[in-house]
Design a protein around this motif. Structure first.
Motif, PDB file in Angstrom:
ATOM      1  N   PRO A   1     -20.673  -3.045   1.548  1.00 47.24           N
ATOM      2  CA  PRO A   1     -21.675  -2.841   0.489  1.00 47.24           C
ATOM      3  C   PRO A   1     -21.059  -2.690  -0.900  1.00 47.24           C
ATOM      4  O   PRO A   1     -21.704  -3.022  -1.906  1.00 47.24           O
ATOM      5  N   ILE A   2     -19.814  -2.231  -0.972  1.00 45.55           N
ATOM      6  CA  ILE A   2     -19.138  -2.145  -2.280  1.00 45.55           C
ATOM      7  C   ILE A   2     -18.860  -3.559  -2.792  1.00 45.55           C
ATOM      8  O   ILE A   2     -19.080  -3.882  -3.957  1.00 45.55           O
ATOM      9  N   ILE A   3     -18.393  -4.421  -1.881  1.00 49.77           N
ATOM     10  CA  ILE A   3     -18.143  -5.825  -2.243  1.00 49.77           C
ATOM     11  C   ILE A   3     -19.450  -6.470  -2.692  1.00 49.77           C
ATOM     12  O   ILE A   3     -19.513  -7.158  -3.729  1.00 49.77           O
ATOM     13  N   THR A   4     -20.518  -6.211  -1.946  1.00 56.87           N
ATOM     14  CA  THR A   4     -21.820  -6.795  -2.306  1.00 56.87           C
ATOM     15  C   THR A   4     -22.272  -6.326  -3.681  1.00 56.87           C
ATOM     16  O   THR A   4     -22.785  -7.103  -4.493  1.00 56.87           O
ATOM     17  N   ALA A   5     -22.063  -5.029  -3.970  1.00 57.60           N
ATOM     18  CA  ALA A   5     -22.441  -4.512  -5.297  1.00 57.60           C
ATOM     19  C   ALA A   5     -21.681  -5.235  -6.397  1.00 57.60           C
ATOM     20  O   ALA A   5     -22.238  -5.535  -7.467  1.00 57.60           O
TER      21      ALA A   5
ATOM     22  N   ASP B   1     -13.165 -12.186  -5.952  1.00 57.91           N
ATOM     23  CA  ASP B   1     -11.931 -12.034  -5.176  1.00 57.91           C
ATOM     24  C   ASP B   1     -12.000 -10.746  -4.368  1.00 57.91           C
ATOM     25  O   ASP B   1     -12.410  -9.695  -4.888  1.00 57.91           O
ATOM     26  N   ILE B   2     -11.606 -10.818  -3.120  1.00 53.53           N
ATOM     27  CA  ILE B   2     -11.576  -9.654  -2.237  1.00 53.53           C
ATOM     28  C   ILE B   2     -10.144  -9.506  -1.748  1.00 53.53           C
ATOM     29  O   ILE B   2      -9.486 -10.497  -1.395  1.00 53.53           O
ATOM     30  N   LEU B   3      -9.659  -8.286  -1.726  1.00 52.91           N
ATOM     31  CA  LEU B   3      -8.258  -8.026  -1.392  1.00 52.91           C
ATOM     32  C   LEU B   3      -8.168  -6.806  -0.485  1.00 52.91           C
ATOM     33  O   LEU B   3      -8.854  -5.809  -0.715  1.00 52.91           O
ATOM     34  N   LEU B   4      -7.314  -6.873   0.512  1.00 49.97           N
ATOM     35  CA  LEU B   4      -6.983  -5.688   1.308  1.00 49.97           C
ATOM     36  C   LEU B   4      -5.469  -5.480   1.266  1.00 49.97           C
ATOM     37  O   LEU B   4      -4.700  -6.437   1.412  1.00 49.97           O
ATOM     38  N   CYS B   5      -5.075  -4.228   1.068  1.00 55.20           N
ATOM     39  CA  CYS B   5      -3.656  -3.873   1.033  1.00 55.20           C
ATOM     40  C   CYS B   5      -3.370  -2.929   2.198  1.00 55.20           C
ATOM     41  O   CYS B   5      -3.563  -1.710   2.083  1.00 55.20           O
ATOM     42  N   PRO B   6      -2.943  -3.479   3.329  1.00 58.47           N
ATOM     43  CA  PRO B   6      -2.672  -2.652   4.509  1.00 58.47           C
ATOM     44  C   PRO B   6      -1.247  -2.106   4.441  1.00 58.47           C
ATOM     45  O   PRO B   6      -0.461  -2.527   3.585  1.00 58.47           O
TER      46      PRO B   6
ATOM     47  N   ARG C   1     -12.504 -13.129 -13.218  1.00 60.83           N
ATOM     48  CA  ARG C   1     -13.040 -13.145 -11.857  1.00 60.83           C
ATOM     49  C   ARG C   1     -12.971 -11.728 -11.308  1.00 60.83           C
ATOM     50  O   ARG C   1     -11.910 -11.091 -11.340  1.00 60.83           O
ATOM     51  N   ARG C   2     -14.078 -11.229 -10.839  1.00 57.26           N
ATOM     52  CA  ARG C   2     -14.112  -9.841 -10.372  1.00 57.26           C
ATOM     53  C   ARG C   2     -13.285  -9.660  -9.094  1.00 57.26           C
ATOM     54  O   ARG C   2     -13.111 -10.604  -8.324  1.00 57.26           O
ATOM     55  N   LEU C   3     -12.807  -8.454  -8.895  1.00 59.50           N
ATOM     56  CA  LEU C   3     -11.882  -8.184  -7.781  1.00 59.50           C
ATOM     57  C   LEU C   3     -12.255  -6.873  -7.080  1.00 59.50           C
ATOM     58  O   LEU C   3     -12.275  -5.808  -7.705  1.00 59.50           O
ATOM     59  N   ALA C   4     -12.555  -6.975  -5.795  1.00 53.47           N
ATOM     60  CA  ALA C   4     -12.778  -5.785  -4.960  1.00 53.47           C
ATOM     61  C   ALA C   4     -11.534  -5.597  -4.096  1.00 53.47           C
ATOM     62  O   ALA C   4     -11.251  -6.422  -3.221  1.00 53.47           O
TER      63      ALA C   4
END
Ligand code: PGA
Length: 247
Positions: A239-243, A35-40, A3-6
């Motif tokens: 747009p990076i996630i969309t790509a 999968d989308i992830l943010l590391c704050p 599963r791809r991960l941004a």
């Protein structure tokens, strides 16, 4: 199928006033097939996890110890308690600014996995090492030293981040990225067997931007990106996630 991960790494950026960026991303990518992830920064973890919807949250570092007299450190269980499911470990800025060794990173990854987090272990060569044609030796050593024994495709992600490409606007060529990602895949398969080796996701990081993301995601064995500067604003990260969704 991996599963791809941004993944976005906010580094030492972000206050409560910036949480609107997360709401905008969550609204734009609610139905995402990746999968989308943010590391704050740690100060925002819990607040971000309350509003992030489909976006997973991660830490940027954790302690190797479980608890105790370690002023200023944050344990893996604390990250999990605050809403994290991932943690970045061994980022080159941690290795450089805090003298973290491969052994330190391995112990942290062991603690993260034991606490139920997915460890994103970062590796990457300096410009000097690349110019001396030592890239694969350096990466091989970092992989051997920084990754603990008991990993699976669920609890380990490896990020290849050439140090000279981080925050510099210089991106590795597609050939350079492909060579290192193929090498990492082969090393993981050799050490952990084909099943696990093929299921670990490999991210590229280093000046990934909206205008170069699609090309990077076309490289075999690139399963996503670890994005610094361009993850701070929804207008850049989206747009990076969309790509990646379209890769
Ligand atoms: P950058 O950072 O995208 O700003 O180059 C990448 C990283 O350090 O993860």
């Amino acid at each position: 199928m991996r599963r791809r991960l941004a993944a976005g790494n906010w580094k030492m950026n972000g206050l409560g006033a910036d949480l609107g960026e997360v709401e905008a991303l969550a609204a734009a990518h609610g139905e995402s097939g990746i999968d989308i992830l943010l590391c704050p920064p740690a100060t925002l973890l819990e607040r971000m996890s309350r509003i992030s919807g489909p976006i997973a949250i991660g830490g940027q570092d954790c302690a190797s110890k479980e608890h105790g007299a370690h002023t200023g450190d944050i344990s893996a269980a604390m990250l999990k308690d605050a809403g994290a499911s991932y943690v970045i470990l061994g980022h080159s800025e941690r290795r450089a600014d805090h003298g973290e060794s491969d052994t330190d990173v391995r112990e942290k990854a062991r603690a993260a996995i034991a606490a139920g987090l997915c460890a994103i272990v970062c590796v990457g060569e300096s410009l000097e090492e690349r110019e001396a044609a030592n890239t694969l030796d350096i990466i091989g050593g970092q992989l051997a030293g920084s990754i603990p024994d008991l990993v699976t495709g669920e609890n380990l992600v490896v990020a290849y981040e050439p140090v000279w490409a981080i925050g510099t606007g210089k991106v590795a060529t597609l050939e350079q990225i492909g060579e290192v990602h193929d090498f990492i895949r082969a090393r993981l398969e050799r050490r952990f067997g084909a099943g696990v080796g093929r299921s670990v996701r490999l991210l590229y990081g280093g000046s990934v931007k909206p205008d170069n993301a699609a090309a990077i995601f076309s490289v075999p064995n690139v399963d996503g990106a670890l994005v610094g500067g361009a993850s701070l604003k929804a207008a850049d990260f989206s747009p990076i996630i969309t790509a990646l969704e379209q890769a």
